[in-house]
Design a protein around this motif. Structure first.
Motif, PDB file in Angstrom:
ATOM      1  N   ASN B   2       0.759  -1.217   0.216  1.00 58.13           N
ATOM      2  CA  ASN B   2       0.045  -0.281  -0.266  1.00 58.13           C
ATOM      3  C   ASN B   2       1.043   1.160  -0.200  1.00 58.13           C
ATOM      4  N   TYR B   3      -0.270   2.137  -0.124  1.00 56.95           N
ATOM      5  CA  TYR B   3       1.026   3.119  -0.268  1.00 56.95           C
ATOM      6  C   TYR B   3       1.674   4.132   0.788  1.00 56.95           C
ATOM      7  N   ILE B   4       1.777   4.108   2.267  1.00 55.29           N
ATOM      8  CA  ILE B   4       2.195   4.400   3.134  1.00 55.29           C
ATOM      9  C   ILE B   4       3.595   3.409   3.393  1.00 55.29           C
ATOM     10  N   GLU B   5       3.814   2.171   2.749  1.00 52.38           N
ATOM     11  CA  GLU B   5       4.794   1.517   2.826  1.00 52.38           C
ATOM     12  C   GLU B   5       6.051   1.579   1.078  1.00 52.38           C
ATOM     13  N   GLU B   6       5.246   2.127   0.471  1.00 47.98           N
ATOM     14  CA  GLU B   6       6.112   2.488  -0.492  1.00 47.98           C
ATOM     15  C   GLU B   6       6.275   4.134   0.154  1.00 47.98           C
ATOM     16  N   LEU B   7       5.961   4.382   0.227  1.00 49.38           N
ATOM     17  CA  LEU B   7       6.615   5.818   1.267  1.00 49.38           C
ATOM     18  C   LEU B   7       7.305   5.797   1.860  1.00 49.38           C
ATOM     19  N   LYS B   8       7.858   4.650   2.849  1.00 48.54           N
ATOM     20  CA  LYS B   8       8.535   4.210   3.813  1.00 48.54           C
ATOM     21  C   LYS B   8       9.643   4.022   3.449  1.00 48.54           C
ATOM     22  N   GLN B   9       9.746   3.818   1.843  1.00 51.66           N
ATOM     23  CA  GLN B   9      10.984   2.482   1.135  1.00 51.66           C
ATOM     24  C   GLN B   9      11.428   3.571   0.223  1.00 51.66           C
ATOM     25  N   ARG B  10      10.528   4.845  -0.337  1.00 52.77           N
ATOM     26  CA  ARG B  10      11.521   6.026  -1.039  1.00 52.77           C
ATOM     27  C   ARG B  10      11.810   6.937   0.069  1.00 52.77           C
ATOM     28  N   LEU B  11      11.238   7.545   1.164  1.00 55.88           N
ATOM     29  CA  LEU B  11      12.313   7.693   2.251  1.00 55.88           C
ATOM     30  C   LEU B  11      13.487   7.379   2.811  1.00 55.88           C
ATOM     31  N   ASP B  12      12.734   6.468   2.874  1.00 57.52           N
ATOM     32  CA  ASP B  12      14.034   5.255   3.135  1.00 57.52           C
ATOM     33  C   ASP B  12      15.640   5.427   2.302  1.00 57.52           C
ATOM     34  N   GLY B  13      15.226   5.263   1.390  1.00 58.32           N
ATOM     35  CA  GLY B  13      16.229   5.555   0.128  1.00 58.32           C
ATOM     36  C   GLY B  13      17.241   6.494  -0.149  1.00 58.32           C
ATOM     37  N   MET B  14      15.854   7.715   0.207  1.00 52.64           N
ATOM     38  CA  MET B  14      16.301   9.103  -0.672  1.00 52.64           C
ATOM     39  C   MET B  14      17.453  10.012   1.415  1.00 52.64           C
ATOM     40  N   PHE B  15      16.742   9.730   2.051  1.00 49.45           N
ATOM     41  CA  PHE B  15      17.147  10.419   3.550  1.00 49.45           C
ATOM     42  C   PHE B  15      18.320   9.334   4.743  1.00 49.45           C
ATOM     43  N   SER B  20      13.321   3.441  10.813  1.00 47.84           N
ATOM     44  CA  SER B  20      11.994   4.028  10.622  1.00 47.84           C
ATOM     45  C   SER B  20      11.106   2.984  10.209  1.00 47.84           C
ATOM     46  N   TYR B  21       9.078   3.647  11.249  1.00 45.96           N
ATOM     47  CA  TYR B  21       8.714   2.720  11.620  1.00 45.96           C
ATOM     48  C   TYR B  21       7.613   3.052  11.200  1.00 45.96           C
ATOM     49  N   PHE B  22       6.891   1.783  12.049  1.00 41.46           N
ATOM     50  CA  PHE B  22       4.805   1.733  12.001  1.00 41.46           C
ATOM     51  C   PHE B  22       4.492   2.092  12.748  1.00 41.46           C
ATOM     52  N   PRO B  23       4.351   3.256  13.802  1.00 34.39           N
ATOM     53  CA  PRO B  23       3.355   3.446  15.888  1.00 34.39           C
ATOM     54  C   PRO B  23       2.185   2.426  15.253  1.00 34.39           C
ATOM     55  N   LYS B  24       1.617   3.424  14.119  1.00 30.74           N
ATOM     56  CA  LYS B  24       0.344   3.044  14.154  1.00 30.74           C
ATOM     57  C   LYS B  24       0.220   2.797  12.822  1.00 30.74           C
ATOM     58  N   ASP B  25      -0.786   2.361  12.263  1.00 33.75           N
ATOM     59  CA  ASP B  25      -1.368   1.939  10.799  1.00 33.75           C
ATOM     60  C   ASP B  25      -1.002   3.109  10.174  1.00 33.75           C
ATOM     61  N   ASN B  26      -1.691   4.454  10.188  1.00 31.77           N
ATOM     62  CA  ASN B  26      -1.668   5.702   9.138  1.00 31.77           C
ATOM     63  C   ASN B  26      -0.468   5.895   9.526  1.00 31.77           C
ATOM     64  N   LEU B  27       0.604   5.666  10.297  1.00 32.05           N
ATOM     65  CA  LEU B  27       1.321   6.651  10.971  1.00 32.05           C
ATOM     66  C   LEU B  27       3.017   6.225  10.937  1.00 32.05           C
ATOM     67  N   LEU B  28       3.556   6.947  10.323  1.00 29.44           N
ATOM     68  CA  LEU B  28       4.945   6.895   9.863  1.00 29.44           C
ATOM     69  C   LEU B  28       5.931   7.045  10.271  1.00 29.44           C
ATOM     70  N   LYS B  79      -4.423  10.353   3.680  1.00 26.97           N
ATOM     71  CA  LYS B  79      -4.869  10.240   5.283  1.00 26.97           C
ATOM     72  C   LYS B  79      -3.852   9.142   5.805  1.00 26.97           C
ATOM     73  N   VAL B  80      -2.608   9.735   5.398  1.00 25.71           N
ATOM     74  CA  VAL B  80      -1.247   9.247   6.238  1.00 25.71           C
ATOM     75  C   VAL B  80      -0.664  10.711   7.445  1.00 25.71           C
ATOM     76  N   ASN B  81      -0.788   9.694   7.861  1.00 28.89           N
ATOM     77  CA  ASN B  81       0.602  10.629   8.925  1.00 28.89           C
ATOM     78  C   ASN B  81       2.253  10.483   8.798  1.00 28.89           C
ATOM     79  N   VAL B  82       2.731  11.429   8.181  1.00 30.87           N
ATOM     80  CA  VAL B  82       4.564  11.035   8.869  1.00 30.87           C
ATOM     81  C   VAL B  82       4.953  11.811   9.905  1.00 30.87           C
ATOM     82  N   ALA B  83       5.405  11.509  10.703  1.00 32.81           N
ATOM     83  CA  ALA B  83       5.873  11.890  11.841  1.00 32.81           C
ATOM     84  C   ALA B  83       7.824  12.199  11.527  1.00 32.81           C
ATOM     85  N   VAL B  84       8.882  13.043  11.812  1.00 32.84           N
ATOM     86  CA  VAL B  84      10.128  13.041  11.168  1.00 32.84           C
ATOM     87  C   VAL B  84      10.750  13.859  12.212  1.00 32.84           C
ATOM     88  N   LYS B  85      11.092  12.308  13.125  1.00 35.16           N
ATOM     89  CA  LYS B  85      12.380  13.327  14.263  1.00 35.16           C
ATOM     90  C   LYS B  85      13.689  13.737  14.138  1.00 35.16           C
TER      91      LYS B  85
END
Lengths: 185, 180
Positions: B2-15, B20-28, B79-85
């Motif tokens: 789904n979208y959020i897992e693709e997003l995780k892969q893209r962000l992992d590659g770029m930054f 990086s993990y999913f604390p909740k279903d719609n939160l990366l 409908k997805v949150n991303v937390a950048v820490k």
């Protein structure tokens, strides 16, 4: 109010004051939630002569509803000084008595009567509307007996009150003109 | 996928986040280095479409000697949150201000400056916000001793020390009531 030797006019005036208390509900804490049911049809505090006042100048009773942060204490003092004599203060909830659940909070005062004179304390966390009405009734008794003399007490012990207020509010204090105008407060 | 897992892969590659993990279903949640925060947020805002800034908060990791800044953004369509820490040093806490990306960051940064003492470089208005006349350690730090502060600044009402536990105070009546 001359209570050492109350004449018949003072008696009549107190009787009238007792039955028309206009309330300034300064919503500082969670007690502000309890006031709408007190005022509206279920508990109907208007049968005791209570009604809301728009400004401090028109109000007789200041209800401090719950905890007071030092920042809102400054506004409360200013509001209290703007009210006309006779004026009464009711403090709702255990926070105003001894800090309540905010007993170790860095910005909440622990004893309200160090800063302004309090006529009635209503204990509870939060007091229900019945408790507020009970407090109103005991305040009415005090008014009728001529014991609700908070404003006089404040005027006579102004130095002590100002010293306590200055201790907690610090340098950025209220301007003198809120209380020190010509002819005394 | 789904979208959020693709997003995780893209962000992992770029930054290349430390974690990086999913604390909740719609939160990366991604933890990036200090220099990558602006890049990650700009990418999320302009490329991915995370237009809405939710909040900035600060976590005090006293034992590690770090402050953690958490920027949360929201994608209104997916409908997805991303937390950048990111982790900053606790001894001399400094970070660059990001108020030019979302204007509401001005307020969040001002509050964190006041409550934690993090200095945001480039912020237009780091001044008193909620507290009045505050001197000394910012009050939301974990090593701020509130009880000590209260003993210094306020007076207690007598009788507070006589508090009973309701269980001890009510005693037998309570036991009897339980038995019924």
């Amino acid at each position: 109010m001359c209570t050492d030797n109350p004449g018949v006019w003072e008696y009549i005036a107190n009787w009238a004051r007792k039955h028309s208390i206009w309330v300034l509900a300064y919503g500082t804490g969670c007690g502000a939630i309890e006031l709408p049911p007190t005022m509206t049809s279920r508990y109907d505090a208007e049968r005791f002569g209570l009604r809301g006042a728009a400004t401090p100048r028109q109000a007789d009773l200041l209800i401090i509803s719950g905890y007071l942060a030092t920042k809102s204490l400054k506004r409360v003092i200013r509001t209290y000084e703007q009210m006309y004599d006779p004026k009464y203060v009711m403090a709702l909830g255990s926070c105003t008595i001894n800090g309540g659940m905010y007993w170790d909070s860095y910005n909440t005062i622990k004893k309200l009567d160090l800063y302004i004179p309090v006529d009635v304390y209503v204990a509870g966390c939060m007091p229900r509307p019945e408790a507020i009405i009970q407090g109103i009734i005991s305040l009415q008794k005090r008014i009728e007996e001529g014991k609700a003399e908070g404003a006089k007490k404040y005027r006579e012990n102004i130095e002590w009150y100002k010293k306590n207020q200055r201790e907690v509010l610090g340098d950025d204090f209220l301007p003198d003109y809120t209380w020190n105008f010509e002819g005394g407060i | 996928m789904n979208y959020i897992e693709e997003l995780k892969q893209r962000l992992d590659g770029m930054f290349s986040p430390e974690k990086s993990y999913f604390p909740k279903d719609n939160l990366l949640s991604i933890t990036v280095s200090n220099s990558n925060v602006r890049g990650a947020l700009a990418h999320l805002k302009d490329v991915e479409g995370f237009k809405h800034f939710v909040m900035l908060s600060c976590v005090d990791w006293l034992e590690d000697g770090k402050f953690e800044l958490v920027y949360i953004v929201w994608h209104p369509e997916k409908k997805v949150n991303v937390a950048v820490k990111t982790l900053i040093d606790r001894e001399n806490p400094e970070f660059h201000s990001l108020h030019d990306m979302w204007r509401q960051l001005c307020t969040y940064e001002r509050e964190i400056w006041e409550m934690y003492g993090v200095n945001f470089i480039g912020h237009p208005r780091l001044e008193e916000f909620i507290l009045e006349n505050w001197k000394g350690m910012p009050p939301m730090r974990r090593d701020f001793d509130t009880l000590h502060y209260v003993n210094e600044h306020y007076e207690w009402r007598e009788g507070r020390e006589e508090n009973y536990k309701p269980r001890d105070y009510i005693g037998e009546a309570f036991d009897e009531w339980r038995r019924k």
